[in-house]
Design a protein around this motif. Sequence first.
Motif, PDB file in Angstrom:
ATOM      1  N   ASP A  13       0.805  -1.229   0.000  1.00  0.00           N
ATOM      2  CA  ASP A  13       0.000   0.000   0.000  1.00  0.00           C
ATOM      3  C   ASP A  13       0.837   1.278   0.000  1.00  0.00           C
ATOM      4  O   ASP A  13       0.292   2.373   0.203  1.00  0.00           O
ATOM      5  CB  ASP A  13      -0.976   0.028   1.191  1.00  0.00           C
ATOM      6  CG  ASP A  13      -2.013  -1.076   1.119  1.00  0.00           C
ATOM      7  OD1 ASP A  13      -2.447  -1.403  -0.007  1.00  0.00           O
ATOM      8  OD2 ASP A  13      -2.382  -1.619   2.181  1.00  0.00           O
ATOM      9  N   LEU A  14       2.137   1.173  -0.231  1.00  0.00           N
ATOM     10  CA  LEU A  14       2.997   2.355  -0.304  1.00  0.00           C
ATOM     11  C   LEU A  14       3.271   2.676  -1.768  1.00  0.00           C
ATOM     12  O   LEU A  14       3.567   1.784  -2.565  1.00  0.00           O
ATOM     13  CB  LEU A  14       4.316   2.109   0.432  1.00  0.00           C
ATOM     14  CG  LEU A  14       4.200   1.735   1.908  1.00  0.00           C
ATOM     15  CD1 LEU A  14       5.588   1.468   2.485  1.00  0.00           C
ATOM     16  CD2 LEU A  14       3.499   2.829   2.688  1.00  0.00           C
ATOM     17  N   PRO A  15       3.216   3.972  -2.173  1.00  0.00           N
ATOM     18  CA  PRO A  15       3.328   4.315  -3.585  1.00  0.00           C
ATOM     19  C   PRO A  15       4.764   4.618  -4.028  1.00  0.00           C
ATOM     20  O   PRO A  15       5.553   5.229  -3.302  1.00  0.00           O
ATOM     21  CB  PRO A  15       2.482   5.592  -3.692  1.00  0.00           C
ATOM     22  CG  PRO A  15       2.670   6.243  -2.353  1.00  0.00           C
ATOM     23  CD  PRO A  15       2.808   5.127  -1.347  1.00  0.00           C
ATOM     24  N   TYR A  16       5.091   4.172  -5.245  1.00  0.00           N
ATOM     25  CA  TYR A  16       6.312   4.622  -5.897  1.00  0.00           C
ATOM     26  C   TYR A  16       6.051   4.719  -7.388  1.00  0.00           C
ATOM     27  O   TYR A  16       5.060   4.202  -7.903  1.00  0.00           O
ATOM     28  CB  TYR A  16       7.505   3.714  -5.581  1.00  0.00           C
ATOM     29  CG  TYR A  16       7.457   2.317  -6.165  1.00  0.00           C
ATOM     30  CD1 TYR A  16       8.104   2.001  -7.355  1.00  0.00           C
ATOM     31  CD2 TYR A  16       6.773   1.293  -5.510  1.00  0.00           C
ATOM     32  CE1 TYR A  16       8.072   0.704  -7.872  1.00  0.00           C
ATOM     33  CE2 TYR A  16       6.742  -0.005  -6.031  1.00  0.00           C
ATOM     34  CZ  TYR A  16       7.400  -0.284  -7.213  1.00  0.00           C
ATOM     35  OH  TYR A  16       7.361  -1.554  -7.730  1.00  0.00           O
ATOM     36  N   LEU A  17       6.955   5.380  -8.088  1.00  0.00           N
ATOM     37  CA  LEU A  17       6.723   5.762  -9.470  1.00  0.00           C
ATOM     38  C   LEU A  17       7.665   4.997 -10.399  1.00  0.00           C
ATOM     39  O   LEU A  17       8.840   4.801 -10.093  1.00  0.00           O
ATOM     40  CB  LEU A  17       6.980   7.271  -9.609  1.00  0.00           C
ATOM     41  CG  LEU A  17       6.458   8.020 -10.835  1.00  0.00           C
ATOM     42  CD1 LEU A  17       4.940   7.914 -10.935  1.00  0.00           C
ATOM     43  CD2 LEU A  17       6.884   9.483 -10.740  1.00  0.00           C
ATOM     44  N   THR A  18       7.124   4.565 -11.546  1.00  0.00           N
ATOM     45  CA  THR A  18       7.951   3.965 -12.595  1.00  0.00           C
ATOM     46  C   THR A  18       7.659   4.664 -13.912  1.00  0.00           C
ATOM     47  O   THR A  18       6.659   5.364 -14.055  1.00  0.00           O
ATOM     48  CB  THR A  18       7.691   2.457 -12.752  1.00  0.00           C
ATOM     49  OG1 THR A  18       6.309   2.249 -13.113  1.00  0.00           O
ATOM     50  CG2 THR A  18       8.012   1.705 -11.464  1.00  0.00           C
ATOM     51  N   CYS A  19       8.555   4.437 -14.882  1.00  0.00           N
ATOM     52  CA  CYS A  19       8.395   5.055 -16.205  1.00  0.00           C
ATOM     53  C   CYS A  19       8.479   3.978 -17.277  1.00  0.00           C
ATOM     54  O   CYS A  19       9.386   3.128 -17.248  1.00  0.00           O
ATOM     55  CB  CYS A  19       9.483   6.107 -16.431  1.00  0.00           C
ATOM     56  SG  CYS A  19       9.300   7.002 -17.999  1.00  0.00           S
ATOM     57  N   THR A  31       8.786   7.259  -2.936  1.00  0.00           N
ATOM     58  CA  THR A  31       8.190   8.411  -2.266  1.00  0.00           C
ATOM     59  C   THR A  31       8.625   8.482  -0.806  1.00  0.00           C
ATOM     60  O   THR A  31       9.279   7.580  -0.285  1.00  0.00           O
ATOM     61  CB  THR A  31       6.655   8.299  -2.316  1.00  0.00           C
ATOM     62  OG1 THR A  31       6.273   7.059  -1.692  1.00  0.00           O
ATOM     63  CG2 THR A  31       6.142   8.331  -3.741  1.00  0.00           C
ATOM     64  N   ARG A  32       8.206   9.555  -0.158  1.00  0.00           N
ATOM     65  CA  ARG A  32       8.540   9.757   1.252  1.00  0.00           C
ATOM     66  C   ARG A  32       7.939   8.667   2.139  1.00  0.00           C
ATOM     67  O   ARG A  32       8.416   8.429   3.245  1.00  0.00           O
ATOM     68  CB  ARG A  32       8.062  11.141   1.709  1.00  0.00           C
ATOM     69  CG  ARG A  32       6.550  11.351   1.653  1.00  0.00           C
ATOM     70  CD  ARG A  32       6.178  12.791   2.001  1.00  0.00           C
ATOM     71  NE  ARG A  32       6.544  13.125   3.372  1.00  0.00           N
ATOM     72  CZ  ARG A  32       6.618  14.374   3.840  1.00  0.00           C
ATOM     73  NH1 ARG A  32       6.374  15.403   3.034  1.00  0.00           N
ATOM     74  NH2 ARG A  32       6.925  14.602   5.085  1.00  0.00           N
ATOM     75  N   GLN A  33       6.908   7.987   1.651  1.00  0.00           N
ATOM     76  CA  GLN A  33       6.277   6.931   2.439  1.00  0.00           C
ATOM     77  C   GLN A  33       7.212   5.749   2.692  1.00  0.00           C
ATOM     78  O   GLN A  33       6.982   4.962   3.602  1.00  0.00           O
ATOM     79  CB  GLN A  33       4.999   6.442   1.749  1.00  0.00           C
ATOM     80  CG  GLN A  33       3.792   7.357   1.922  1.00  0.00           C
ATOM     81  CD  GLN A  33       3.830   8.589   1.042  1.00  0.00           C
ATOM     82  OE1 GLN A  33       4.584   8.644   0.072  1.00  0.00           O
ATOM     83  NE2 GLN A  33       3.007   9.584   1.352  1.00  0.00           N
ATOM     84  N   PHE A  34       8.273   5.617   1.882  1.00  0.00           N
ATOM     85  CA  PHE A  34       9.218   4.517   2.065  1.00  0.00           C
ATOM     86  C   PHE A  34      10.340   4.856   3.039  1.00  0.00           C
ATOM     87  O   PHE A  34      11.148   3.983   3.366  1.00  0.00           O
ATOM     88  CB  PHE A  34       9.808   4.100   0.714  1.00  0.00           C
ATOM     89  CG  PHE A  34       8.880   3.255  -0.110  1.00  0.00           C
ATOM     90  CD1 PHE A  34       8.927   1.872  -0.038  1.00  0.00           C
ATOM     91  CD2 PHE A  34       7.949   3.849  -0.944  1.00  0.00           C
ATOM     92  CE1 PHE A  34       8.076   1.086  -0.790  1.00  0.00           C
ATOM     93  CE2 PHE A  34       7.080   3.073  -1.712  1.00  0.00           C
ATOM     94  CZ  PHE A  34       7.142   1.687  -1.631  1.00  0.00           C
ATOM     95  N   SER A  35      10.411   6.083   3.487  1.00  0.00           N
ATOM     96  CA  SER A  35      11.438   6.465   4.460  1.00  0.00           C
ATOM     97  C   SER A  35      11.162   5.788   5.793  1.00  0.00           C
ATOM     98  O   SER A  35       9.996   5.691   6.212  1.00  0.00           O
ATOM     99  CB  SER A  35      11.432   7.992   4.640  1.00  0.00           C
ATOM    100  OG  SER A  35      12.394   8.390   5.573  1.00  0.00           O
ATOM    101  N   PRO A  36      12.212   5.272   6.487  1.00  0.00           N
ATOM    102  CA  PRO A  36      13.644   5.380   6.222  1.00  0.00           C
ATOM    103  C   PRO A  36      14.255   4.120   5.614  1.00  0.00           C
ATOM    104  O   PRO A  36      15.404   3.788   5.907  1.00  0.00           O
ATOM    105  CB  PRO A  36      14.204   5.616   7.621  1.00  0.00           C
ATOM    106  CG  PRO A  36      13.347   4.725   8.483  1.00  0.00           C
ATOM    107  CD  PRO A  36      11.963   4.740   7.849  1.00  0.00           C
ATOM    108  N   ARG A  37      13.524   3.397   4.772  1.00  0.00           N
ATOM    109  CA  ARG A  37      14.067   2.172   4.186  1.00  0.00           C
ATOM    110  C   ARG A  37      15.319   2.470   3.357  1.00  0.00           C
ATOM    111  O   ARG A  37      15.407   3.498   2.687  1.00  0.00           O
ATOM    112  CB  ARG A  37      13.015   1.477   3.332  1.00  0.00           C
ATOM    113  CG  ARG A  37      11.885   0.850   4.145  1.00  0.00           C
ATOM    114  CD  ARG A  37      10.830   0.256   3.239  1.00  0.00           C
ATOM    115  NE  ARG A  37       9.798  -0.456   3.993  1.00  0.00           N
ATOM    116  CZ  ARG A  37       8.746   0.131   4.553  1.00  0.00           C
ATOM    117  NH1 ARG A  37       8.589   1.440   4.442  1.00  0.00           N
ATOM    118  NH2 ARG A  37       7.856  -0.583   5.233  1.00  0.00           N
ATOM    119  N   SER A  38      16.250   1.522   3.350  1.00  0.00           N
ATOM    120  CA  SER A  38      17.543   1.688   2.689  1.00  0.00           C
ATOM    121  C   SER A  38      17.479   1.193   1.247  1.00  0.00           C
ATOM    122  O   SER A  38      16.540   0.468   0.866  1.00  0.00           O
ATOM    123  CB  SER A  38      18.600   0.881   3.440  1.00  0.00           C
ATOM    124  OG  SER A  38      18.383  -0.511   3.240  1.00  0.00           O
TER     125      SER A  38
END
Length: 276
Positions: A13-19, A31-38
């Motif tokens: 349920d966390l968003p990230y962007l692809t092209c 996105t910021r929702q994945f912070s603080p993952r490495s």
Amino acid sequence: MTTKTWNWQTWQDLPYLTCSILEKWPHGFFTRQFSPRSPVELTDVLLAKAADFPPKSPLVYRVKQVHGDNVLTTDPAKALPKPDSEPNENGGLPEADGLLTKAPGEAVWVASADCAPVLIASTVTGKVAAVHSGWRGTAAAIVPQAIARFQQLFPETSLDSMRIAIGPGIAGEVYQVSTEVAAKVCATIAPPEISESSAILEWALSLSEPPVLPDSEPERLRLDVRRTIAMQLFQMGIKAEQVAIAPYCTYQTPDRFFSYRREHLKQIQWSGIQSQ
């Protein structure tokens, strides 16, 4: 013509962007929702979406970003340790703002807030690069330098084979800079016969799709870093259909992205890609 679309993906349920221009390679602008993952953890996220993409446990790399123009190649001795492994004994991270893979199955990452994260791939070699380009890096033409490194290391790499996705960054309409900074950046794309700062800016402002916009304050302009990067690439001979710019501004999208200009805090989101 290459199709270029930007798509929101989700992981837990966390968003990230692809092209779509990079659809052959596991990649993401997180996105910021994945912070603080490495980056190591985020590489696992990419592989979860590309279950058939080998290898299952790629080497993962990042650098200590210094707003310069250095583009390094991957070195297994400098790979990031896995969460359950011993720390890397070879010291700290190398200083650079770009990383280019030398082997298949390597993942490279850059961090950004308002600067442009740029992911690059070659359809000929399958190799990839990740570049961090703020105004200083753009003034030093770091993205064209990364393309030149591709061709230096892999002579079979043609300009036609390059695919470049420029991720979320601060938009020109809200990025106020001094005229001095704007002139330094625009000098990288101005005709060689124009050398004076005022003439460079006059030329840039006159373009149909200008890399700078007027500002209400004296000695200030609005700078479009990502547009400038694209123009640098076009001048190299790369075609417009090979370049995609994300339609998202970090400053104006607080629900998805950190922005140093907006929040004045050292918070970042990661962007990365894995080689074939």
